[in-house]
Enzyme design. Structure first.
Site, PDB file in Angstrom:
ATOM      1  N   LYS A  56     -11.108   1.930   4.788  1.00 14.96           N
ATOM      2  CA  LYS A  56     -11.153   3.119   3.933  1.00 14.96           C
ATOM      3  C   LYS A  56     -11.809   2.825   2.584  1.00 14.96           C
ATOM      4  O   LYS A  56     -11.460   1.864   1.901  1.00 14.96           O
ATOM      5  CB  LYS A  56      -9.733   3.646   3.714  1.00 14.96           C
ATOM      6  CG  LYS A  56      -9.637   4.823   2.751  1.00 14.96           C
ATOM      7  CD  LYS A  56      -8.200   5.163   2.452  1.00 14.96           C
ATOM      8  CE  LYS A  56      -8.083   6.212   1.367  1.00 14.96           C
ATOM      9  NZ  LYS A  56      -8.587   5.782   0.072  1.00 14.96           N
TER      10      LYS A  56
ATOM     11  N   LEU B 170      -2.752   5.679   2.765  1.00 15.09           N
ATOM     12  CA  LEU B 170      -3.223   4.917   1.611  1.00 15.09           C
ATOM     13  C   LEU B 170      -3.549   5.902   0.497  1.00 15.09           C
ATOM     14  O   LEU B 170      -4.031   7.010   0.751  1.00 15.09           O
ATOM     15  CB  LEU B 170      -4.473   4.101   1.956  1.00 15.09           C
ATOM     16  CG  LEU B 170      -4.291   2.905   2.896  1.00 15.09           C
ATOM     17  CD1 LEU B 170      -5.637   2.258   3.175  1.00 15.09           C
ATOM     18  CD2 LEU B 170      -3.324   1.885   2.326  1.00 15.09           C
ATOM     19  N   ASP B 171      -3.291   5.496  -0.751  1.00 15.78           N
ATOM     20  CA  ASP B 171      -3.569   6.369  -1.884  1.00 15.78           C
ATOM     21  C   ASP B 171      -5.066   6.634  -2.007  1.00 15.78           C
ATOM     22  O   ASP B 171      -5.899   5.937  -1.413  1.00 15.78           O
ATOM     23  CB  ASP B 171      -3.050   5.742  -3.190  1.00 15.78           C
ATOM     24  CG  ASP B 171      -1.549   5.556  -3.150  1.00 15.78           C
ATOM     25  OD1 ASP B 171      -0.876   6.357  -2.481  1.00 15.78           O
ATOM     26  OD2 ASP B 171      -1.054   4.603  -3.782  1.00 15.78           O
ATOM     27  N   ARG B 172      -5.381   7.616  -2.817  1.00 13.00           N
ATOM     28  CA  ARG B 172      -6.779   8.029  -2.973  1.00 13.00           C
ATOM     29  C   ARG B 172      -7.652   6.881  -3.465  1.00 13.00           C
ATOM     30  O   ARG B 172      -8.774   6.705  -2.987  1.00 13.00           O
ATOM     31  CB  ARG B 172      -6.841   9.198  -3.959  1.00 13.00           C
ATOM     32  CG  ARG B 172      -8.226   9.748  -4.188  1.00 13.00           C
ATOM     33  CD  ARG B 172      -8.184  10.972  -5.069  1.00 13.00           C
ATOM     34  NE  ARG B 172      -9.496  11.581  -5.226  1.00 13.00           N
ATOM     35  CZ  ARG B 172      -9.710  12.720  -5.865  1.00 13.00           C
ATOM     36  NH1 ARG B 172      -8.707  13.373  -6.409  1.00 13.00           N
ATOM     37  NH2 ARG B 172     -10.923  13.215  -5.970  1.00 13.00           N
TER      38      ARG B 172
END
Length: 422
Positions: free
Chosen positions: A255, A290-292
């Site tokens: 990501k 997962l966070d931004r």
């Protein structure tokens, strides 16, 4: 000589008395029937009222009394404050103003009167700007026109899906391993909503709605019973078409930043689903999140059983992160983190932590806790800000030869390790 001295003294006395008489001011003025007043001084000085018939005997000449109320200004009287007789008012918070969790009492989250009035006028709006060093949300009041212009630009920013991997999608066959583990049972019945969700039409909750509305048939009969179980040999139809459980899919994504881990976003922000949109026709979903601004490994699958296994905290799935801090980590804080400490939502125990750089700003952290934003909150508790966070290993999977923003399919061996041995 004595006579001369006496004459000099008499002359001095005469000069003094003469000067005192000459120095006296004449306050004479026209008298009326009631009183005589001198109007030659300002408001702050006392006024000479003259002599009245009543006050002559008493010798009163000067008066500091205030004039009677004429109706232009009210005389102010000091009164002692008292709560007696006043009913107690109960505090009722304004429900229209929504504050973020944990923001009460924090001066940084209070809106000033100017921002409130500006927001009411309709020219401004409050937007989310991210999180501060304490990992709490930060808001800002901006012009509505600017915010709408940014939102319109985002709508036209289409995200191109990642390139398909060079290796083809594998056909997984778990019959051999299931026979060895005595887990094969073709006659095993499963719930109808699970059967529908495995076919890729919708989620389990949406499948319950389809069952209740009578849109699902099993062997030609409409089934509206919740919790109804079917076998793999049964024929299940939806809108006149037969549906079958999909083939399992396992996709591993590296990501990048600025992507939201969600299947659908009403604000039309960039999501991870756009990156894997061309991976398969089956409906897949991310395992965990997962966070931004967090990068690294994120797994997608349509295997609900495996997703539940990897997400449950009792299985203690290990994750390894590379953390970049804004300042060097002290040895005292390092010892406390390794020993374990308490956060507001419970104790924190890390598996391992290693310092990777000479300036002690880059760390390797191994942890199995799956709480929300746990890595950032750990270091924010000690006064550090995480500038970069990358998940380099997840459940034994690594991102070797997997560049940022691309994905690959898991091999059969990797799936067997996750599904049957982890």
């Amino acid at each position: 000589m004595k006579k001369d001295n006496n004459r000099n003294q008499d002359s001095r006395k005469g000069s003094k008395s003469g000067s005192s008489k000459e120095g006296k001011r004449d306050f004479s003025s026209t008298r009326n029937d009631k009183k005589t007043s001198f109007e030659g001084r300002g408001k702050s000085e006392s006024s000479y009222k003259g002599r009245s018939s009543k006050d002559e005997s008493k010798g009163k000449r000067w008066s500091t009394e205030k004039p009677a109320y004429s109706g232009k200004s009210k005389p102010t009287e000091k009164k002692e404050f008292s709560l007696e007789g006043h009913p107690k008012k109960k505090y009722t918070p304004n429900s229209s103003v929504q504050r973020p969790a944990g923001s009460y009492g924090k001066s940084s989250y209070r809106k000033n009167d100017d921002s409130k009035s500006a927001e009411k006028s309709g020219d401004f709006k409050t937007v989310y700007k991210g999180r501060g060093k304490d990992e709490r949300p930060v808001f800002e009041t901006v012009k509505r026109s600017d915010a709408d212009a940014k939102a319109s630009k985002k709508k036209f920013n289409k995200v191109m899906p990642a390139e398909a991997p060079a290796e083809p999608r594998p056909n997984y066959n778990f019959e051999v391993i299931e026979k060895k583990l005595n887990k094969t049972n073709k006659n095993e019945a499963i719930r109808l909503n699970k059967y529908i969700s495995n076919s890729g039409i919708c989620s389990r909750r949406e499948a319950d709605n389809l069952i209740q509305s009578g849109e699902i048939k099993v062997n030609g009969q409409v089934i509206m019973e919740m919790g109804y179980k079917v076998q793999l040999s049964d024929v299940v139809t939806y809108k006149g078409k037969n549906i079958n459980p999909e083939k399992p899919v396992y996709v591993l994504l590296n990501k990048p930043k600025d992507f939201i881990t969600t299947t659908d976003d009403p604000m039309e922000r960039k999501t991870v689903m756009q990156l894997v949109s061309n991976a398969c026709k089956e409906r897949i979903f991310p395992v965990g999140r997962l966070d931004r601004n967090t990068t690294g490994l994120l797994l997608f699958t349509n295997d609900g059983e495996l997703a539940a296994k990897l997400s449950h905290p009792s299985n203690q799935i290990k994750k390894i992160y590379q953390v970049t801090l804004d300042k060097p980590l002290t040895r005292v804080d390092e010892e406390v983190i390794l020993e374990g400490f308490e956060l507001e939502d419970g104790p924190v125990k890390v598996n391992d932590m290693q310092v990777l750089s000479k300036d002690r700003t880059i760390l390797g952290l191994e942890i199995h806790i799956g709480r929300n934003r746990i890595v950032r909150r750990i270091f924010a508790h000690f006064g550090y800000e995480v500038e970069a966070l990358d998940r380099v290993m997840y459940a034994g999977l690594d991102k070797k030869d997997l560049t940022r923003g691309n994905y690959r399919f898991l091999t059969e061996k990797e799936v067997i390790n996750l599904k049957y041995f982890k």
